[in-house]
Design a protein around this motif. Structure first.
Motif, PDB file in Angstrom:
ATOM      1  N   UNK A 175       0.826  -1.206   0.000  1.00  0.00           N
ATOM      2  CA  UNK A 175       0.000   0.000   0.000  1.00  0.00           C
ATOM      3  C   UNK A 175       0.861   1.257   0.000  1.00  0.00           C
ATOM      4  N   UNK A 176       1.944   1.192   0.751  1.00  0.00           N
ATOM      5  CA  UNK A 176       2.844   2.350   0.809  1.00  0.00           C
ATOM      6  C   UNK A 176       3.424   2.683  -0.547  1.00  0.00           C
ATOM      7  N   UNK A 177       3.835   1.657  -1.286  1.00  0.00           N
ATOM      8  CA  UNK A 177       4.414   1.871  -2.616  1.00  0.00           C
ATOM      9  C   UNK A 177       3.365   2.415  -3.579  1.00  0.00           C
ATOM     10  N   UNK A 178       2.136   1.937  -3.444  1.00  0.00           N
ATOM     11  CA  UNK A 178       1.061   2.404  -4.326  1.00  0.00           C
ATOM     12  C   UNK A 178       0.752   3.883  -4.070  1.00  0.00           C
ATOM     13  N   UNK A 179       0.690   4.261  -2.805  1.00  0.00           N
ATOM     14  CA  UNK A 179       0.421   5.667  -2.476  1.00  0.00           C
ATOM     15  C   UNK A 179       1.600   6.544  -2.877  1.00  0.00           C
ATOM     16  N   UNK A 180       2.806   6.021  -2.740  1.00  0.00           N
ATOM     17  CA  UNK A 180       3.989   6.777  -3.174  1.00  0.00           C
ATOM     18  C   UNK A 180       3.935   7.016  -4.677  1.00  0.00           C
ATOM     19  N   UNK A 181       3.491   6.007  -5.434  1.00  0.00           N
ATOM     20  CA  UNK A 181       3.364   6.166  -6.886  1.00  0.00           C
ATOM     21  C   UNK A 181       2.303   7.213  -7.216  1.00  0.00           C
ATOM     22  N   UNK A 182       1.212   7.197  -6.465  1.00  0.00           N
ATOM     23  CA  UNK A 182       0.169   8.210  -6.664  1.00  0.00           C
ATOM     24  C   UNK A 182       0.710   9.605  -6.377  1.00  0.00           C
ATOM     25  N   UNK A 183       1.523   9.696  -5.332  1.00  0.00           N
ATOM     26  CA  UNK A 183       2.100  10.993  -4.958  1.00  0.00           C
ATOM     27  C   UNK A 183       2.975  11.542  -6.069  1.00  0.00           C
ATOM     28  N   UNK A 184       3.775  10.683  -6.693  1.00  0.00           N
ATOM     29  CA  UNK A 184       4.665  11.126  -7.762  1.00  0.00           C
ATOM     30  C   UNK A 184       3.883  11.630  -8.970  1.00  0.00           C
ATOM     31  N   UNK A 190       0.441  10.878   2.576  1.00  0.00           N
ATOM     32  CA  UNK A 190      -0.959  11.034   2.204  1.00  0.00           C
ATOM     33  C   UNK A 190      -1.440  12.457   2.471  1.00  0.00           C
ATOM     34  N   UNK A 191      -1.132  12.972   3.643  1.00  0.00           N
ATOM     35  CA  UNK A 191      -1.548  14.329   3.992  1.00  0.00           C
ATOM     36  C   UNK A 191      -0.870  15.364   3.098  1.00  0.00           C
TER      37      UNK A 191
END
Length: 354
Positions: free
Chosen positions: A2-11, A40-41
């Motif tokens: 999940x962390x990697x997925x959110x990091x990808x979204x952030x990029x 996330x924030x």
């Protein structure tokens, strides 16, 4: 993960997909760790998703996720930047007090955000209590954003003398310690606005000259507030001088104020000159501009010109009714002043708004 997925979204700046992943993570019973919640924030904040940021914060709080100053400050700042009065007046203060009750020491940025909320609420007394509290209880030195918010709050009280006191105090702090930033364009704008609102236009002009002498470039807020002060006095000559110094072309609002000043002095010839100038520059007059020109011409016993401006006014109104997007949507009567917060990476500026 999940962390990697959110990091990808952030990029990619994809906050919508990040929220979906975050919700899926919650549904599967996984609890977010500190780096993920910060990411996330930060993503929601950078995309100006204030309500979503506060929602994520409250979900984390309900799950018992350990909270730190960063998360609390992010949530408070998101409340303050939102346009929702409940978020500003109630939610921001609630989160701030919860932070205090849990013995998480607020930093300068958190105090800056909550004091700015007080300025938005037009509550100078509450702002002053927090101003004293941060120094007395936490040993924190107020920064330029906090002083700017205090000056904004004085505008609503009509206390221009105290506004000048805050301004001078900030200048003094900067002189004693150059690492403490002195007044910036937003501070000058707040003071000029306060002085203008209190019918102290000449003092406002003095600070306008002062900021130029210190190589601080005026912006559209500076010019609009300064011109507004001379509009009510009918001093179109001063307005013309200010317009000549603008570092960008005058807007429809600027011309409207100039023509309104002519109306105060019943100077129809100069009003027509301003109108001709704005049309030559391709600036579309606002409804109130046509209305002012109509009234000026009637007062000057110029029925043909009055009739012409009345027809323009009617056409302008019809065009607005037919428009599918807001008419002249890029021109606001009430500008928002972004104000820098210096001390934490959660955000680089917040709205000083209204």
């Amino acid at each position: 993960t999940f962390g990697a997925m959110i990091e990808a979204c952030e990029s990619k700046g994809d906050w919508e997909r990040a929220l979906e992943v975050f919700s899926d993570m919650e549904d599967r019973g996984h609890r977010a760790n500190t780096p993920l919640t910060h990411r996330m924030l930060s993503l929601l904040y950078s995309n100006r998703r204030w309500t979503d940021a506060v929602g994520v914060f409250e979900r984390l709080l309900a799950q018992g996720v350990p909270m730190d100053r960063y998360k609390y400050t992010s949530a408070i700042a998101a409340c303050v930047r939102s346009k929702d009065k409940y978020m500003v007046s109630v939610k921001a203060h609630s989160i701030f007090r919860d932070m205090i009750n849990k013995q998480i020491s607020p930093g300068v940025v958190a105090y800056g955000a909550i004091i700015h909320a007080c300025a938005k609420e037009k509550n100078l007394q509450r702002a002053l209590v927090l101003f004293e509290e941060m120094q007395r209880n936490h040993g924190l030195q107020p920064d330029v954003a906090i002083y700017t918010s205090l000056i904004k709050a004085t505008a609503h009280q009509g206390d221009w003398e105290r506004a000048i006191e805050f301004f001078k105090e900030l200048e003094h702090l900067n002189e004693e310690d150059p690492s403490q930033l002195g007044p910036n364009v937003f501070t000058y704008n707040a003071l000029i606005t306060t002085l203008t609102n209190c019918r102290q236009s000449d003092r406002a002009m003095d600070y306008y000259e002062d900021m130029k002498s210190k190589v601080i470039s005026p912006d559209k807020v500076t010019y609009d507030r300064l011109i507004q002060g001379y509009e009510v006095r009918g001093e179109w000559e001063v307005i013309m001088k200010i317009m000549s110094e603008m570092n960008e072309n005058p807007t429809a609002i600027t011309y409207q104020r100039a023509i309104s000043a002519c109306q105060v002095k019943n100077d129809w010839k100069q009003a027509i000159k301003f109108y001709e100038e704005m049309t030559e520059r391709g600036v579309h007059p606002r409804e109130n501009t046509y209305l002012a020109l109509y009234d000026i011409c009637l007062e000057a016993n110029l029925p043909e010109a009055a009739s012409e401006f009345y027809n323009y006014l009617r056409q302008s109104t019809e065009d607005m009714d037919k428009a599918t997007v807001p008419f002249l949507e890029d021109e606001e009567d009430d500008f928002d002043d972004p104000e820098p917060l210096e001390s934490e990476p959660v955000y680089e500026d917040y709205d000083a708004t209204n």
